[in-house]
Design a protein around this motif. Structure first.
Motif, mmCIF file in Angstrom:
data_model
loop_
_atom_site.group_PDB
_atom_site.id
_atom_site.type_symbol
_atom_site.label_atom_id
_atom_site.label_comp_id
_atom_site.label_asym_id
_atom_site.label_seq_id
_atom_site.Cartn_x
_atom_site.Cartn_y
_atom_site.Cartn_z
ATOM 1 N N ASN A 153 0.827 -1.170 0.105
ATOM 2 C CA ASN A 153 -0.038 0.105 -0.094
ATOM 3 C C ASN A 153 1.068 1.253 -0.027
ATOM 4 N N ALA A 154 2.061 1.178 0.935
ATOM 5 C CA ALA A 154 2.828 2.568 0.747
ATOM 6 C C ALA A 154 3.441 2.743 -0.613
ATOM 7 N N ARG A 155 3.849 1.494 -1.566
ATOM 8 C CA ARG A 155 4.408 1.844 -2.835
ATOM 9 C C ARG A 155 3.087 2.556 -3.489
ATOM 10 N N ASP A 156 1.902 1.821 -3.436
ATOM 11 C CA ASP A 156 0.760 2.500 -4.215
ATOM 12 C C ASP A 156 0.714 3.973 -3.597
ATOM 13 N N VAL A 157 0.666 4.380 -2.407
ATOM 14 C CA VAL A 157 0.597 5.632 -2.135
ATOM 15 C C VAL A 157 1.793 6.745 -2.800
ATOM 16 N N ALA A 158 2.930 6.049 -2.962
ATOM 17 C CA ALA A 158 4.301 6.792 -3.406
ATOM 18 C C ALA A 158 3.678 7.026 -5.065
#
Length: 410
Positions: free
Chosen positions: A248-253
């Motif tokens: 999810n963090a990668r998607d936020v970035a």
């Protein structure tokens, strides 16, 4: 030395066009905090020899110097020139000319990071609890986890009773361990407002299953509500993300416009000597000391978002982040991108040769020259704390009046 001059309008144009510019206020920090342009960086004239080569990595970057009539510009320019900086100008008329042009002047330090945090809350309606609400939850022994996102030394000085230290960029990496029960309400606090807003919204953006609330106004709000703080705590949150957190963090970035690159692309960025590239390792100091990639300066991700003007005073530069677990770099990058930076995250690299050793720390300035933050220490006057909160509440409107920020909120 005879310096070329630029006008306030020239600086405003460079900011709007995203050109690289280092607008440097040469006063001591206490003077800088009384008022400065939004994207000014503070580099006291007598600290240029200590700070310049760390904070201004490109010797031909456009540097504009100013003071407020103290006569610091000539000496500052000579010191920079002696270090090899070659593109130095002065703000014609200094800070007075900026004011006379009716451009906005921002007080305090880390002003644009704090203004950005206020914009995030205004746009995303970041949820929060008051100090009284949190105190009641603690008294009722409710199912809550209070996560303090400040630096550990700030946390140890004074903290909300029962809270655990989880510095800002570590939240997504450690929230699953700090609050493994999805029914636990996570309360995020800092000293004032910015880091708790960004931390709370980080967990929400990354899809944590728990209910998350910021402690409204942090330890300042807690003190103003006449609740007692603890001192000397040493509780640290362990690593353990919630399910799906790293992805999810990668998607936020990705949604924020961050680009992920490998070693060859990094080499290409480094080779482009007509652009400033800041390289930051956003892990904690112990991990950095145990082994880090050459060329990367240590700057914990939460503090990098909070102190961007200190870390990267060249507005319009590029920023490259690294983190062996990826999560902290992704979340940090997502915020920097929303603050208008061109941001990259390096993929991998930790299987090669690493440098070992503690982070390089710049010597601290004379305490007499430092601005006393109204959220530091245990003996701050209540009137000063309230005035600080009132100032923060007005930052969104001041951003609107300034118009140069280029911030957006996903």
């Amino acid at each position: 030395m005879k310096l070329p001059t630029v006008t306030p309008a020239d600086i405003r144009r460079a900011l709007l066009l995203r050109e690289e510019i280092a607008l440097l206020d040469l006063r001591h920090e206490a003077g800088f905090a009384t008022g400065h342009p939004l994207f000014a960086g503070n580099m006291a004239a007598d600290r240029i020899g200590i700070e310049a080569e760390v904070r201004l990595p490109r010797k031909d970057v456009a540097i504009v110097l100013y003071d407020d009539g103290e006569g610091l510009v000539a000496a500052g320019a000579e010191r920079l020139a002696a270090l090899g900086y070659s593109n130095i100008s002065a703000l014609d008329g200094g800070l007075k000319a900026w004011r006379d042009a009716r451009y906005q002047v921002f007080e305090d330090v880390n002003s644009y990071s704090k203004a950005f945090g206020e914009l995030v809350e205004a746009r995303r309606h970041t949820p929060s609890f008051s100090a009284d609400e949190v105190a009641k939850l603690i008294a009722d022994k409710a199912n809550v986890a209070i996560l303090d996102v400040r630096r550990f030394d700030e946390y140890a000085t004074m903290n909300i009773p029962g809270s655990v230290s989880v510095p800002g960029a570590e939240l997504v990496l450690r929230a699953g361990q700090a609050a493994p029960d999805p029914e636990t309400t996570i309360i995020v606090n800092c000293a004032g407002r910015t880091r708790s807003i960004i931390g709370t919204q980080s967990l929400i953006n990354a899809g944590v299953p728990n209910k998350v609330r910021a402690l409204r106004n942090g330890t300042i709000g807690w003190t103003l509500a006449r609740h007692t703080l603890d001192h000397g705590a040493d509780r640290r949150g362990a690593i353990g993300s919630f399910e799906g957190g790293p992805a999810n963090a990668r998607d936020v970035a990705y949604r924020a416009g961050v680009r992920h690159i490998g070693a060859s692309e990094m080499a290409a960025l480094v080779a482009q000597t007509d652009r400033t590239l800041y390289r930051f390792d956003v892990r904690d100091a112990e991990e950095y000391a145990a082994g880090h990639l050459p060329g990367f300066r240590h700057y914990p991700g939460g503090q990098l978002v909070q102190e961007t003007d200190m870390a990267a005073p060249v507005r319009g530069a590029r920023i490259l982040l690294t983190d062996d677990k990826g999560v902290r770099a992704d979340m940090t990058a997502s915020w920097l991108a929303q603050m208008g930076w061109e941001v990259y995250v390096l993929e991998g690299g930790y299987d090669g040769a690493l440098e070992v050793g503690p982070p390089r720390a710049l010597p601290k300035p004379d305490p007499a020259h430092r601005y006393r933050r109204p959220y530091e220490g245990t003996d701050v006057a209540q009137a000063a704390m309230q005035a600080y909160l009132d100032w923060e509440y007005g930052l969104v409107e001041q951003l609107r009046l300034d118009g140069t920020h280029g911030f957006y909120v996903i």
